[in-house]
Write a protein that holds these residues in place. Structure first.
Motif, PDB file in Angstrom:
ATOM      1  N   THR A  68       0.834  -1.210   0.000  1.00 35.21           N
ATOM      2  CA  THR A  68       0.000   0.000   0.000  1.00 35.21           C
ATOM      3  C   THR A  68       0.863   1.252   0.000  1.00 35.21           C
ATOM      4  OG1 THR A  68      -1.652  -1.192   1.307  1.00 35.21           O
ATOM      5  CG2 THR A  68      -1.889   1.186   1.166  1.00 35.21           C
ATOM      6  N   ILE A  69       1.880   1.273   0.861  1.00 37.52           N
ATOM      7  CA  ILE A  69       2.761   2.438   0.961  1.00 37.52           C
ATOM      8  C   ILE A  69       3.493   2.672  -0.358  1.00 37.52           C
ATOM      9  CG2 ILE A  69       4.876   3.316   2.050  1.00 37.52           C
ATOM     10  CD1 ILE A  69       3.920   1.948   4.653  1.00 37.52           C
ATOM     11  N   MET A  72       1.378   4.142  -3.121  1.00 40.40           N
ATOM     12  CA  MET A  72       1.188   5.583  -2.936  1.00 40.40           C
ATOM     13  C   MET A  72       2.441   6.363  -3.308  1.00 40.40           C
ATOM     14  SD  MET A  72      -1.305   7.484  -2.092  1.00 40.40           S
ATOM     15  CE  MET A  72      -1.514   9.268  -1.911  1.00 40.40           C
ATOM     16  N   ILE A 222      -4.329   5.891   3.393  1.00 39.95           N
ATOM     17  CA  ILE A 222      -3.893   5.748   1.998  1.00 39.95           C
ATOM     18  C   ILE A 222      -5.024   5.225   1.120  1.00 39.95           C
ATOM     19  CG2 ILE A 222      -2.349   4.478   0.430  1.00 39.95           C
ATOM     20  CD1 ILE A 222      -0.185   4.669   2.545  1.00 39.95           C
TER      21      ILE A 222
END
Length: 260
Positions: A68-69, A72, A222
């Motif tokens: 996820t990080i 982004m 996020i």
């Protein structure tokens, strides 16, 4: 169709280098080998950061937050890269006058330009996302569907950030035409990226601890900001055909509308 393919082949052969390296009398082998070596070095460096973070998150079964990080982060970098790459590919391409003088519709020319830009961004994204996907697979049990969905996500990922980059690039082009500030803005953006890299390098341990401590909150924030990231995580954890359709739609439909 034959003309379109020939034009596509000619267009894709230029200005597709991920690394701005210029040297006189450079051999063909060096032109191929050097970018590959540099790409592998970048991917290894990114993979090292991902592994440090994944090692801390894995015991809590939160390794997916790494993906996820990096979705982004990669998207933000793609927007920034798209702002400048769109100048050379869309707005100020050297062969614009030649192409527009040929018996080819403007829509076809623009489609080829967008296809070229998204292809470049796909290669650029791969430098960051492939290490994240590989490290995740090392720490978590994965199956064939994980690799298929990750491939789909890797292909789709540059679309929305590239569109945003083109829009911002168009605005910056208009501003720079009036204020002649493009070089200043480019130096500013590049400096900010370098400062960000140095900050992460020197504060890695503290950042990892902070991410682990606030992992669920980071995931929630996020996925609210960038919905496709949440869909991707849902798909690799519990495959749902509806989520896949939505993921495809929210990437492909904006691309069609933008080209139109």
């Amino acid at each position: 169709m034959k003309k379109l393919l020939s034009l596509l082949k000619a267009t894709m052969s230029q200005d597709m280098s991920l690394f701005r390296i210029k040297a006189r009398n450079e051999s063909r082998a060096r032109k191929i080998v050097l970018p590959i070596v540099l790409a592998l070095l970048v991917m290894f460096s990114v993979g090292s950061y991902v592994a440090i973070l994944a090692e801390e998150l894995a015991p809590s079964h939160l390794t997916y937050i790494v993906l996820t990080i990096f979705i982004m982060v990669t998207s933000l970098l793609t927007i920034i890269e798209g702002v400048y790459k769109s100048q050379g590919i869309l707005f100020e391409a050297r062969d614009n006058e030649l192409l527009f003088s040929l018996p080819i519709t403007q829509s076809k020319i623009f489609f080829i330009r967008i296809f070229k830009l998204i292809t470049f961004q796909f290669l650029y994204n791969s430098l960051f996302m492939l290490p994240a996907i590989i490290v995740y697979a090392m720490y978590e049990k994965t199956n064939v569907s994980f690799y298929l969905i990750s491939t789909v996500m890797l292909v789709l990922l540059p679309i929305i950030p590239t569109i945003l980059g083109c829009i911002f690039g168009y605005i910056i082009k208009g501003l720079s035409a009036k204020f002649k500030a493009r070089n200043i803005m480019q130096v500013l953006f590049t400096s900010l990226i370098l400062l960000g890299i140095f900050y992460v390098s020197f504060n890695m341990q503290g950042m990892v601890a902070n991410i682990v401590q606030n992992a669920n909150s980071i995931q929630e924030v996020i996925t609210k900001i960038y919905y496709p990231a949440g869909l991707y995580i849902n798909l690799i954890q519990n495959f749902n055909i509806l989520d896949l359709i939505i993921l495809l739609a929210i990437n492909i439909i904006p691309a069609i509308v933008f080209v139109y």
